[in-house]
Design a protein around this motif. Structure first.
Motif, PDB file in Angstrom:
ATOM      1  N   UNK A 251       0.828  -1.209   0.000  1.00  0.00           N
ATOM      2  CA  UNK A 251       0.000   0.000   0.000  1.00  0.00           C
ATOM      3  C   UNK A 251       0.857   1.251   0.000  1.00  0.00           C
ATOM      4  N   UNK A 254       1.900   2.011  -3.519  1.00  0.00           N
ATOM      5  CA  UNK A 254       0.808   2.621  -4.282  1.00  0.00           C
ATOM      6  C   UNK A 254       0.659   4.088  -3.886  1.00  0.00           C
ATOM      7  N   UNK A 258       0.976   7.242  -6.413  1.00  0.00           N
ATOM      8  CA  UNK A 258      -0.196   8.112  -6.522  1.00  0.00           C
ATOM      9  C   UNK A 258       0.184   9.544  -6.167  1.00  0.00           C
ATOM     10  N   UNK A 311       4.851  15.947 -20.467  1.00  0.00           N
ATOM     11  CA  UNK A 311       4.347  15.666 -19.126  1.00  0.00           C
ATOM     12  C   UNK A 311       3.547  14.370 -19.118  1.00  0.00           C
ATOM     13  N   UNK A 312       2.705  14.194 -20.177  1.00  0.00           N
ATOM     14  CA  UNK A 312       1.878  12.992 -20.276  1.00  0.00           C
ATOM     15  C   UNK A 312       2.715  11.730 -20.305  1.00  0.00           C
ATOM     16  N   UNK A 315       3.818  10.935 -16.877  1.00  0.00           N
ATOM     17  CA  UNK A 315       2.703  10.486 -16.044  1.00  0.00           C
ATOM     18  C   UNK A 315       2.259   9.073 -16.407  1.00  0.00           C
ATOM     19  N   UNK A 316       2.245   8.770 -17.719  1.00  0.00           N
ATOM     20  CA  UNK A 316       1.834   7.427 -18.137  1.00  0.00           C
ATOM     21  C   UNK A 316       2.778   6.392 -17.546  1.00  0.00           C
ATOM     22  N   UNK A 319       1.814   6.029 -13.968  1.00  0.00           N
ATOM     23  CA  UNK A 319       0.515   5.368 -13.820  1.00  0.00           C
ATOM     24  C   UNK A 319       0.647   3.878 -14.092  1.00  0.00           C
ATOM     25  N   UNK A 320       1.445   3.527 -15.113  1.00  0.00           N
ATOM     26  CA  UNK A 320       1.632   2.118 -15.418  1.00  0.00           C
ATOM     27  C   UNK A 320       2.252   1.415 -14.219  1.00  0.00           C
ATOM     28  N   UNK A 322       1.971   2.327 -11.169  1.00  0.00           N
ATOM     29  CA  UNK A 322       0.966   2.264 -10.106  1.00  0.00           C
ATOM     30  C   UNK A 322      -0.009   1.114 -10.328  1.00  0.00           C
ATOM     31  N   UNK A 323      -0.467   0.948 -11.601  1.00  0.00           N
ATOM     32  CA  UNK A 323      -1.416  -0.125 -11.888  1.00  0.00           C
ATOM     33  C   UNK A 323      -0.790  -1.479 -11.615  1.00  0.00           C
ATOM     34  N   UNK A 326      -0.645  -1.865  -7.815  1.00  0.00           N
ATOM     35  CA  UNK A 326      -1.917  -2.079  -7.130  1.00  0.00           C
ATOM     36  C   UNK A 326      -2.471  -3.453  -7.472  1.00  0.00           C
ATOM     37  N   UNK A 330      -3.392  -6.112  -4.633  1.00  0.00           N
ATOM     38  CA  UNK A 330      -4.715  -6.714  -4.534  1.00  0.00           C
ATOM     39  C   UNK A 330      -4.635  -8.234  -4.489  1.00  0.00           C
TER      40      UNK A 330
END
Lengths: 332, 362
Positions: A251, A254, A258, A311-312, A315-316, A319-320, A322-323, A326, A330
């Motif tokens: 956690x 993550x 985030x 920037x994108x 961030x991608x 985010x990848x 992070x996914x 997570x 899980x």
């Protein structure tokens, strides 16, 4: 308790009324397309919104970044190839923003490089300590949880003005300092202290969010693990380092990612609190995009779109990660 | 929403240690915990109390340094022969008594004063540094009433805009996201996997990255300076679809089959069966939508570029521009802007924290 039920009931009515009104239309539609295609009917509004305001913009962004001039409509914009990127990336020395063609962009990048790590580490540290404190069964726990959480509800503008009011020259902070016999300062006018307060205020505004996530993580740790540790008469500290921390790790990862994703995009609070100033001392990337694309005339949509794409990409990547993390947290 | 129960019912971990040691007195960890929590109280709560208190101060009181904790106003008195009320001061006279006199004007270090009870006694010349203003506790409610009645600040307009955007966007968000979630959880059809993946992959594209194209699309639709221009781009939220889908997966399919036996249309099944059973998840999605729409700043800043279309948040920033900062108005308006969410927070804190705990992690 009754108040809570009322709110839920009113909300429910607000939602079901339009749903009820649409029934004849949707029943007719079902006769028309058949039951097999109904799921697509249900999906349609969402898919249209996603296509129009998410997928299409990504492609338009690419078009913008490859075209020039201050015209908004892509058809009127001349193709310039990678000229926008050339401007953004032209630098004699990447560590010195003044040597770059787009010096403001590199100033924003440099500010972010300092802002993001400090803010993220500070945020995660403080919210972890808060979560550990709130996880103890002490009287007044619910009250304190509310105290840490409520700034999350405040709008960035309200947050910024609250702190501007405290930090201004005749503000409460200088008042307390002068009462204690210490010299005051014009906190937001000095680049270094403005940068510090930018970090402080954004942590203040958002740490409640992460505290809640970490607290949920702490409370999800099975009780029997602690009972087993008790059997082995492990010390408090040992239990913390050997059980709590390792079980919290997924956690925490993550939360870290985030936090990074949101920290990189910080805009609202700082736009109102410091306006990116003094000078460009607290300007971050999203504000650069806003300034170049919307605030300064002539509007340079091409440069703004190119900076957005860069920037994108960053961030991608996050985010990848992070996914991935997570999914792991899980499953395991 | 099993998480609610989890959040509330699990005993604290450190409670176990206390039981083992079997003592009730405060130990070092307790002191540290309370120390941290109290520090948190000071840093997190008092600033907001300070803003609310300050919003009841008069402009003059706001400029004072060091600031007064409670709102004070200097007293004035109507004196015969003067058009405007005069400010009252306490003066220590040569014989040691204190007298209350009104200030007419100040010339250099000498103040011309008059006794408000006995104006006919003539003017007094008093050294300005011997004067102490007469203050009393005074809640300057006029900061609020001016804000509400002032013609150039159409605050009613801003409140209406904010409410309209928040409510309409939230209703649309909840309906279209739950429709999509229904399709993705209760039907087996070709392409459902791709649709789900497509919607969820939008998580990767934050709004701040596609500002320019969103502006173009909204302009192309003719919705610049129109509330619909900020409503439509935000209605499809991937996290909302995800949360609702996970929740709807737990609703048994038999309920739907039974309804189909009774010739209910699919839409009827959706709003009569699925929506009522998904209330907790709908509440979380709705609350997050309300929060983010009410507090939204960047998108309205781009799209709502005319004063009539301003939301409260935008109107709030407009106090800062022209003549420095009008703190008396600004602080009152800040309080008004934050108030609705404070109420939402008091009633719905549990839903909100559960929502964060369950979507933040996944």
């Amino acid at each position: 308790m009754p108040a809570r039920l009322d709110v839920a009931e009113i909300g429910h009515q607000i939602i079901t009324l339009p749903a009820r009104a649409m029934e004849p239309l949707m029943a007719g539609l079902q006769r028309l397309v058949g039951i097999k295609r109904m799921p697509w009917v249900f999906l349609l509004p969402n898919l249209v919104a996603v296509l129009l305001f998410c997928l299409l913009p990504v492609f338009i962004n690419i078009v913008f970044s490859l075209t020039g001039s201050d015209r908004l409509y892509p058809a009127e914009r001349p193709f310039v190839g990678t000229a926008n990127y050339d401007i953004l990336l032209a630098c004699q020395n990447y560590l010195d923003p003044a040597s770059c063609k787009a010096d403001l962009f590199w100033r924003a990048v440099q500010n972010s490089m300092i802002f993001v790590p400090i803010q993220v580490v500070g945020m995660v540290t403080v919210s972890t300590i808060a979560a550990l404190c709130l996880n103890r069964s002490l009287p007044g726990r619910g009250f304190f949880r509310g105290v840490f959480f409520f700034p999350v509800m405040l709008s960035p503008v309200v947050v910024a003005y609250t702190w501007q009011w405290i930090l201004q020259r005749n503000g409460a902070l200088n008042g307390i300092l002068s009462w204690a016999g210490l010299p005051g300062s014009n906190w937001l006018a000095d680049p270094q202290s403005a940068f510090f307060w930018a970090i402080f205020v954004t942590i203040w505004a958002h740490m409640g969010f992460y505290t809640v996530i970490i607290l949920a993580g702490l409370q999800a740790i099975p009780k029997d693990v602690y009972e087993a540790a008790k059997m082995d008469s492990a010390s408090n500290w040992r239990t913390f380092t050997a059980i709590t921390l390792p079980l919290l790790k997924p956690i925490m990862l993550v939360v870290f990612v985030l936090c990074i994703i949101r920290s990189v995009q910080t805009f609202d609070e700082l736009y109102v609190l410091t306006g990116g100033g003094p000078g460009s001392a607290t300007m971050l990337i999203v504000q650069y995009i806003y300034e170049v694309g919307f605030a300064v005339q002539p509007r340079n949509f091409g440069l703004a779109a190119s900076a957005s794409l860069l920037l994108g990409l960053v961030l991608i990547l996050f985010t990848a990660v992070q996914m991935l993390l997570s999914r792991k947290s899980n499953n395991g | 929403m099993a998480d609610i129960a989890k959040l509330e019912s699990r005993p604290s971990i450190l409670h176990i240690f206390k039981l083992r040691r079997g003592r009730n007195r405060f130990d070092l960890a307790d002191w540290l915990t309370y120390g941290f929590l109290l520090l948190g109280f000071v840093i997190f709560f008092l600033p907001v109390v300070w803003v609310v208190l300050s919003s009841f101060k008069t402009s003059a009181n706001l400029q004072e340094f060091p600031p007064t904790i409670l709102p004070y106003a200097t007293q004035t008195a109507e004196v015969q022969g003067f058009d405007t009320p005069l400010t009252l001061f306490d003066v220590v006279m040569e014989d040691g008594t204190t007298e209350r006199v009104a200030l007419i004007r100040r010339v250099g270090k000498i103040a011309q004063m008059i006794d408000p009870e006995d104006p006919s006694a003539g003017r007094l010349q008093i050294a300005a540094d011997a004067l102490a203003p007469v203050k009393s506790l005074h809640f300057a409610v006029e900061n609020y009433t001016n804000l509400l009645s002032g013609s150039e600040n159409q605050i009613g307009r801003y409140v209406y805009n904010s409410l309209f955007i928040t409510i309409v966007a939230t209703v649309i968000t909840v309906i279209i996201n739950s429709m999509a979630a229904f399709a993705l959880s209760k039907y087996r059809f070709r392409g459902s996997g791709i649709a789900l993946f497509g919607i969820l992959s939008m998580l990767m594209i934050p709004a701040s990255v596609i500002l320019v194209p969103i502006y173009l699309i909204v302009a192309e639709m003719g919705l610049i300076a129109n509330p619909w221009g900020v409503i439509l781009p935000t209605v499809a939220t991937p996290t909302g679809v995800f949360l609702l889908r996970q929740y709807m997966l737990t609703i048994p399919d038999e309920l739907l089959e039974a309804a189909r036996m009774d010739h209910a249309s699919e839409w009827r099944i959706f709003w009569r069966i699925i929506l009522p059973l998904s209330t907790p998840a709908l509440a979380v999605v709705a609350i997050f939508s309300i929060l983010s729409r009410w507090n939204d700043f960047l998108l309205p800043l781009l799209i709502l570029n005319k004063r009539e279309a301003y939301t409260l948040q935008l109107a709030l920033t407009s106090f800062q521009t022209q003549y420095g900062i009008r703190y008396d108005m600004l602080l009152a308006m800040t309080t008004i802007t934050a108030l609705p969410l404070a109420l939402v927070f008091i009633f719905l804190q549990r839903y909100i924290t559960t929502g964060i705990a369950s979507t933040g992690i996944k």
